[in-house]
Write an enzyme that holds these catalytic residues in place. Structure first.
Site, PDB file in Angstrom:
ATOM      1  N   ASP A 264       0.879  -1.162   0.000  1.00 24.75           N
ATOM      2  CA  ASP A 264       0.000   0.000   0.000  1.00 24.75           C
ATOM      3  C   ASP A 264       0.919   1.214   0.000  1.00 24.75           C
ATOM      4  O   ASP A 264       2.110   1.119   0.321  1.00 24.75           O
ATOM      5  CB  ASP A 264      -0.973  -0.001   1.185  1.00 24.75           C
TER       6      ASP A 264
HETATM    7  C1  BGC Z   1      -4.984   3.336  -0.079  1.00 27.43           C
HETATM    8  C2  BGC Z   1      -5.063   2.349  -1.224  1.00 27.43           C
HETATM    9  C3  BGC Z   1      -4.853   3.085  -2.526  1.00 27.43           C
HETATM   10  C4  BGC Z   1      -3.526   3.799  -2.480  1.00 27.43           C
HETATM   11  C5  BGC Z   1      -3.194   4.572  -3.722  1.00 27.43           C
HETATM   12  C6  BGC Z   1      -3.728   4.180  -0.126  1.00 27.43           C
HETATM   13  O1  BGC Z   1      -3.772   5.191   0.802  1.00 27.43           O
HETATM   14  O2  BGC Z   1      -5.057   2.642   1.137  1.00 27.43           O
HETATM   15  O3  BGC Z   1      -6.294   1.692  -1.216  1.00 27.43           O
HETATM   16  O4  BGC Z   1      -4.951   2.193  -3.593  1.00 27.43           O
HETATM   17  O5  BGC Z   1      -3.533   4.724  -1.401  1.00 27.43           O
HETATM   18  O6  BGC Z   1      -4.024   5.661  -3.855  1.00 27.43           O
END
Ligand code: BGC
Length: 741
Positions: A264
């Site tokens: 993530d």
């Molecule tokens: C989120 C993800 C997301 C990623 C990119 C993170 O903060 O938890 O679900 O895909 O950001 O935007």
């Protein structure tokens, strides 16, 4: 010329493999994918390999320029294609060609209980991703709704592992048909937003395997997902983006996952664990996780310079490196460099139609004493009250926020439906969230309001004069503390004093329809006073049309709740701070949370403890009625066999409609710590008025097993099982028994 040059390069490198007609194997689309991977790998330098493992911008990682291997471009996910952002900023880049089709939130898709629609969703969003040149779609999310408070429930597929697993598989397949990798998230036990980067979810193995992993496993093994995203939280004390047990032992070991584990954004925390514990690609915001260091130093990521240095010093050999790079190459050969060309399509009538259909089919009719479908006389008046009738909600909520050219609000949907027939008047009723932009994408709405709460209620009640019906459209929104990434709610009570507004409207004596727009359960203390109650969702571009379709009867509702709506929060399984939101011991840098409720999540808790919910899991009415009869089950089933259950379902009403036949299993021994009932099969059937259909549902006996932590294996409980077929987890209409030998 280019091919010739590459062929020469190939001759130079001893381990390189020529493909058909002298083209290097990795460039030969007809070559076996593993051969292509091996060949490309053999041509790469150490530096080129390491470069592929980490981001070069907010949403991309470098390819191998020298070899013509493309960059990998990611996009959120999971409800539409995120607008282009600046190279290293969250703000949108301001392009004018990136307004996507916004599809309904995944909680709505789950509420359709329709695998075909999950496939349609996956295909449509996959086409949009491909058209926009994206290789990885950051979604779908399949974290279980453990608490109604979780700010991201709207991005997930409900509270039941079987339902989530059945719905995620076609979604993943549909996306990947387009040569776009689905990246299933957030792996795993990531069930809250509060302190999401500093809480350890401490879960016993049985609960992990039975509740929190099945949807991921289905996505990997049945859906064939090409990517998975590690979550921000820790599991049993180790960060999930490099959690050995989750990634090495379970995902890549037990499940044989051959795709890419993506961190993530900023979720990677440790140089060495990033190398050894199953992470393949590191994405993020800043240089060292989430701490806000200079934003242009992607080279400082854990899987960048620090890794290169350890490789050069001999601290690590190349085994892990080659495994990671092979996985990324495999993903590239499955997507951008796949043998089949894919072009996708974007914002087309077909995608709007898909969005509208899914939004309508997911809408759940919770209660109806005859107020619906709306019956407004020609020239009559319909009063619509509530901020959510006009608030555009595609923008907001965190990373799933989108930019869309079209977002039809509920008010606009109703106005379109009654154009030329009746007057549709709107009153605000309450003030919720007046913000209208996210990451510099704006809805262009001005929702400022100067009236007091009392005045707003008085004005709404006054506007009801002469109306044949009142439709209240409220619920949550995507601001902080609502359905929103990074925050949880503090209670399930409706915010902004909406209960009072609904009460006041109910006192007018005019038929009242209450529509709750949310991605999570809300308390409905006024349930007895509303003539009809509808659970709507964040419906995307066609939100208002879809809602109007259901309210007017153009579409007969068939959605079913993908989660339990409790009377109050205290009725649910999370009772202590240990369970939620976690406790802090002075000797640890993170918070600990204990899943003491075990497998009793959602309806499993309510059914086993005999607690009456406001509306049970699986509940949803129709404008017609269904009768069940003639249930039969195969009498005796052996361990390797399949239980076959069949039942007649008749549409006994006057209109065509669809019923979701749900099959729950009651195991012989609740003593083995099993839930009283577990969903094991379902099918949505469309029946014309008066039509009967025999619905057959198969359950492989292996699905009846429970996970035994001591032996780390799935075990059967022989004995007599009851199969309960119903219209919800509480509305059981037919039963049959069988014996598991
Ligand atoms: C989120 C993800 C997301 C990623 C990119 C993170 O903060 O938890 O679900 O895909 O950001 O935007």
């Amino acid at each position: 010329m280019k091919r010739l040059a590459l062929a020469l390069l190939c001759v130079a490198a001893a381990a390189c493999t020529p493909g058909k007609s002298g083209v290097p194997a990795y460039l030969d689309p007809s070559a076996d994918i593993e051969l292509r991977v091996e060949d490309a790998l053999s041509r790469m330098t150490l530096e080129e390999k390491v470069a592929m493992l980490h981001a070069q911008s907010k949403f991309s990682s470098p390819g191998v320029q020298r070899l013509g291997i493309p960059e990998v471009w990611c996009t959120d996910g999971p409800h539409g294609i995120r607008p282009e952002v600046l190279w290293d900023e969250w703000d949108q880049a301001g392009w004018t060609n990136d307004s996507c089709t916004a599809f309904p939130a995944l909680s709505c898709l789950a509420a359709t209980w329709d695998r075909e629609l999950a496939l349609l969703y996956g295909r449509s969003i996959g086409e949009e991703a491909r058209y926009r040149g994206k290789d990885i779609l950051l979604g779908p999310g399949v974290n279980i709704c453990r608490t109604p408070l979780n700010g991201r429930n709207f991005e997930y597929l409900g509270e039941d592992p079987f339902l989530a697993g059945e719905m995620v598989v076609p979604y993943v397949k549909g996306v990947q048909e387009n040569g776009v990798a689905a990246c299933v998230k957030h792996f795993a036990v990531n069930n809250q937003e509060v302190r999401r980067t500093s809480t350890s979810s401490n879960v016993d193995d049985r609960t992990l395997y039975e509740i929190y992993l099945p949807a991921f496993k289905a996505a990997v093994q049945k859906g064939g997902a090409w990517a998975i995203m590690g979550s921000y939280n820790l599991y049993n004390g180790q960060y999930n983006c490099h959690n050995k047990k989750l990634l090495c032992d379970i995902l890549k070991g037990e499940w044989g996952f051959d795709g890419v584990v993506v961190s993530d954004w900023g979720g990677c925390r440790d140089d060495d664990e990033a190398v050894t514990n199953g992470l393949d690609m590191e994405f993020g915001t800043w240089t060292n996780g989430l701490s806000g260091a200079p934003s242009d130093k992607y080279d400082n990521y854990h899987l960048a310079k620090p890794y290169l240095a350890s490789l050069k010093s001999g601290k690590f050999g190349t085994t892990e490196l080659d495994d990671k790079v092979s996985r990324i190459l495999r993903l590239i050969f499955r997507t951008r460099m796949s043998p089949e060309p894919h072009y996708g399509r974007f914002v087309c009538p077909e995608h709007y139609a898909a969005a509208r259909k899914i939004a309508a089919e997911g809408t759940v009719l919770l209660k109806n004493d005859g107020a619906l479908p709306l019956n407004i006389p020609q020239g009559g008046k319909l009063l619509v009250v509530g901020e959510n009738a006009v608030k555009k909600m595609v923008v907001g909520g965190g990373s799933s926020s989108l930019k869309t050219r079209v977002e039809v609000t509920p008010l606009e949907g109703l106005q379109d439906a009654f154009a030329g027939k009746a007057e549709v008047v709107w009153e605000r009723g309450y003030v919720g969230d007046v913000s209208s932009s996210y990451n510099s994408v704006s809805t262009g709405q001005d929702l400022s309001e100067s009236r007091s709460p009392e005045q707003l209620i008085a004005d709404a009640v006054k506007a009801a004069e002469g109306a044949s019906c009142i439709v209240f459209v409220g619920g949550l929104n995507k601001s902080d503390g609502q359905d929103n990434e990074g925050t949880d709610r503090s209670d399930i009570v409706l915010p902004y004093g909406q209960d009072k507004v609904i009460e006041a409207l109910s006192e007018t004596g005019i038929p009242l329809v209450a529509v709750n727009i949310s991605g999570s359960p809300v308390a409905m203390p006024w349930a007895g006073k509303a003539g009809a109650i509808v659970q709507g969702w964040y419906g995307g571009s066609e939100s208002g049309h879809a809602l109007a379709d259901v309210l007017t009867g153009a579409v007969n509702p068939s959605g079913k709740l993908p989660f339990t709506v409790p009377v109050c929060l205290a009725d649910g399984p999370l009772k202590t701070e240990r369970q939620y939101p976690g406790i802090k011991s002075p000797d640890k840098p993170y918070w600990d949370e204990y899943y003491d409720e075990g497998i009793l999540v959602g309806y499993r808790w309510f059914a086993t403890k005999g607690i009456e919910p406001q509306f049970p899991f699986g509940h949803g009415l129709s404008y017609t009625t269904f009768e069940y009869g003639g249930a039969k089950a195969s009498g005796k089933v052996s361990e390797g066999g399949t239980v076959r259950f069949s039942v007649n379902v008749t549409n006994t009403g006057a209109v065509d409609g669809a019923e979701v036949v749900q099959l729950y299993v009651a195991a012989p021994e609740v003593a083995a710590g099993r839930s009283k009932i577990e969903l094991k099969a379902f099918r949505k059937v469309f029946l014309k008025a008066g039509e009967t259909s025999r619905v057959t549902l198969d359950i492989p006996a292996s699905e009846l097993r429970r996970f035994d932590a001591d032996s780390h294996s799935w075990v059967s409980d022989p004995g007599e099982y009851t199969l309960l077929a119903g219209s919800s987890s509480k509305d059981i209409r037919a039963e049959a028994r069988f014996t598991l030998k």
